[in-house]
Write a protein that holds these residues in place. Structure first.
Motif, mmCIF file in Angstrom:
data_model
loop_
_atom_site.group_PDB
_atom_site.id
_atom_site.type_symbol
_atom_site.label_atom_id
_atom_site.label_comp_id
_atom_site.label_asym_id
_atom_site.label_seq_id
_atom_site.Cartn_x
_atom_site.Cartn_y
_atom_site.Cartn_z
ATOM 1 N N ARG A 1 38.607 -38.482 -40.916
ATOM 2 C CA ARG A 1 37.382 -39.044 -41.479
ATOM 3 C C ARG A 1 36.842 -40.151 -40.593
ATOM 4 O O ARG A 1 35.632 -40.233 -40.347
ATOM 5 C CB ARG A 1 37.645 -39.580 -42.882
ATOM 6 C CG ARG A 1 37.930 -38.508 -43.930
ATOM 7 C CD ARG A 1 38.321 -39.157 -45.252
ATOM 8 N NE ARG A 1 37.234 -39.973 -45.764
ATOM 9 C CZ ARG A 1 37.401 -41.063 -46.515
ATOM 10 N NH1 ARG A 1 38.633 -41.477 -46.824
ATOM 11 N NH2 ARG A 1 36.367 -41.734 -46.956
ATOM 12 N N ALA A 2 37.739 -41.001 -40.120
ATOM 13 C CA ALA A 2 37.313 -42.111 -39.260
ATOM 14 C C ALA A 2 36.754 -41.591 -37.938
ATOM 15 O O ALA A 2 35.754 -42.100 -37.419
ATOM 16 C CB ALA A 2 38.487 -43.047 -39.007
ATOM 17 N N PHE A 3 37.386 -40.547 -37.394
ATOM 18 C CA PHE A 3 36.927 -39.995 -36.118
ATOM 19 C C PHE A 3 35.543 -39.367 -36.258
ATOM 20 O O PHE A 3 34.680 -39.528 -35.386
ATOM 21 C CB PHE A 3 37.925 -38.946 -35.614
ATOM 22 C CG PHE A 3 37.498 -38.272 -34.346
ATOM 23 C CD1 PHE A 3 37.642 -38.911 -33.120
ATOM 24 C CD2 PHE A 3 36.934 -37.003 -34.374
ATOM 25 C CE1 PHE A 3 37.228 -38.298 -31.944
ATOM 26 C CE2 PHE A 3 36.519 -36.378 -33.208
ATOM 27 C CZ PHE A 3 36.663 -37.027 -31.989
ATOM 28 N N LEU A 4 35.322 -38.647 -37.353
ATOM 29 C CA LEU A 4 34.050 -37.957 -37.560
ATOM 30 C C LEU A 4 32.991 -38.856 -38.192
ATOM 31 O O LEU A 4 31.789 -38.598 -38.051
ATOM 32 C CB LEU A 4 34.255 -36.725 -38.446
ATOM 33 C CG LEU A 4 35.193 -35.640 -37.904
ATOM 34 C CD1 LEU A 4 35.424 -34.572 -38.976
ATOM 35 C CD2 LEU A 4 34.646 -35.012 -36.628
ATOM 36 N N GLY A 5 33.434 -39.877 -38.923
ATOM 37 C CA GLY A 5 32.498 -40.732 -39.645
ATOM 38 C C GLY A 5 31.988 -40.099 -40.922
ATOM 39 O O GLY A 5 30.839 -40.313 -41.320
ATOM 40 N N THR A 6 32.859 -39.332 -41.592
ATOM 41 C CA THR A 6 32.450 -38.532 -42.748
ATOM 42 C C THR A 6 33.282 -38.838 -43.987
ATOM 43 O O THR A 6 34.323 -39.494 -43.913
ATOM 44 C CB THR A 6 32.612 -37.033 -42.430
ATOM 45 O OG1 THR A 6 33.971 -36.796 -42.021
ATOM 46 C CG2 THR A 6 31.677 -36.605 -41.314
ATOM 47 N N ASP A 7 32.829 -38.316 -45.118
ATOM 48 C CA ASP A 7 33.600 -38.431 -46.360
ATOM 49 C C ASP A 7 34.818 -37.522 -46.337
ATOM 50 O O ASP A 7 35.880 -37.875 -46.859
ATOM 51 C CB ASP A 7 32.721 -38.058 -47.563
ATOM 52 C CG ASP A 7 31.554 -39.004 -47.746
ATOM 53 O OD1 ASP A 7 31.657 -40.174 -47.340
ATOM 54 O OD2 ASP A 7 30.517 -38.566 -48.296
#
Length: 345
Positions: free
Chosen positions: A20-26
């Motif tokens: 999630r942190a890598f993609l910036g997503t939920d």
């Protein structure tokens, strides 16, 4: 939300926090890049639903890609990526287009990218994701500076390698998962499978076939109905009839086109051996058989002679529904699996 629900959500958040942190997503769920399918509408819908949409550049020219990125940015403010084919003759220019548009993630696919292409992509400020079909290549890509890997098994749709997802995961995750985020792909269609790979060390997953029947997908109704009607066993790799005339396998739903492909190979090989064609020309004819066939199926709805590329998870697709509903189902299944593991179901 109940205390039990909060606990399960917290556990899932911890499992895919790195992704999630890598993609910036939920959710650490990437949309697989599918030519003619993964365009602005589906990509934006996946990102707006909490996942990570990925534009399939395919054979687009730089100007066309710039238009697609801009159109996607008009539909979502959430992160999304662009998948570039490493064999594209204008790869450098396409990378530059991504940089100019401030694309956050560049996915290099369709072959092993060289270090120069990886550096050029990283120099735009984007995070670079590459596909690793074997452990030795995963290590090579890490040395080349990639930020994350996708390991995709033979169960996937489209062009495939020879090794199954489950084997690749066992080969690569225990060795590489602590070094960088790794996303598992190929044959994933339910939340229980997502949890299993997260527990093995994956940062997240990539799903393609599951999103073809999204409401927001522009694929023709015939294409979507072919998915809904299909069973897993209907998605088979194309057959190579002679090793002297190699065929890169493509997994698709069997139809008249796939059956004719076998007869077509036999005829081209016969002509070559009769001296009517040079070997390289014969090989080119075989490679060009499917030219335009995917667009014919996806956009025009010709599911009889077109290429209906699909992964084996097609058997898990049973209706057309919004992207948000697909994510809700996957999340419920994942949380249900975690509840069962802790005896809370």
């Amino acid at each position: 939300m109940t205390a039990m629900g909060a606990s399960l959500n917290g556990r899932l958040d911890r499992l895919w926090q790195r992704g999630r942190a890598f993609l910036g997503t939920d959710y650490a769920i990437m949309g697989g890049a599918m030519s003619w399918v993964s365009e602005r509408h589906l990509v934006a819908a996946i990102s707006n639903a909490g996942g990570f949409g990925v534009i399939a550049c395919g054979s687009m020219e730089p100007t066309r890609l710039a238009e697609e990125i801009s159109a996607t940015q008009a539909l979502t403010t959430r992160p999304f990526g662009v998948n570039l084919i490493t064999m594209h003759p204008q790869l450098d220019a396409l990378i530059d287009v991504c940089g100019q548009a401030r694309v956050s993630h560049i996915v290099l696919a369709g072959g092993l990218p060289n270090a120069a292409a990886i550096k050029r992509a990283k120099d735009t400020g984007a995070k670079v994701v590459c596909f690793a079909p074997a452990l030795i290549l995963a290590k090579k890509l890490v040395r080349s500076g990639v930020d994350a890997l996708v390991i995709e098994g033979a169960e996937a749709g489209g062009h495939i390698g020879p090794v199954s997802t489950s084997v690749l995961a066992q080969e690569i995750l225990p060795v590489m998962a602590t070094e960088l985020p790794i996303f598992v792909a190929g044959g994933i269609g339910r939340g229980e499978a997502i949890v299993s790979y997260l527990e093995m060390g994956a940062a997240g997953v990539q799903l393609g076939t599951r999103f073809v029947c999204a409401d927001e997908c522009v694929a023709h109704a015939n294409f979507k109905q072919a998915f809904i009607k299909a069973a897993a066993r209907d998605a088979i790799p194309t057959t190579q009839v002679d090793p002297a005339f190699p065929v890169i396998p493509v997994r698709a739903l069997v139809n008249q086109g796939t059956k004719r492909f076998i007869a077509f190979q036999h005829e081209v090989i016969r002509r070559c051996r009769a001296g009517e064609l040079e070997q390289k020309d014969a090989q080119l004819e075989i490679e060009h058989y499917w030219a335009g066939a995917l667009k014919r199926a996806v956009i025009d709805g010709d599911v009889d002679t077109g290429s209906v590329m699909a992964g084996q998870s097609v058997g898990l697709v049973n209706k057309v529904q919004p992207c948000a509903e697909i994510f809700a189902e996957l999340l419920d299944q994942a949380l249900g699996a975690l509840a069962a593991r802790t005896g809370l179901s």
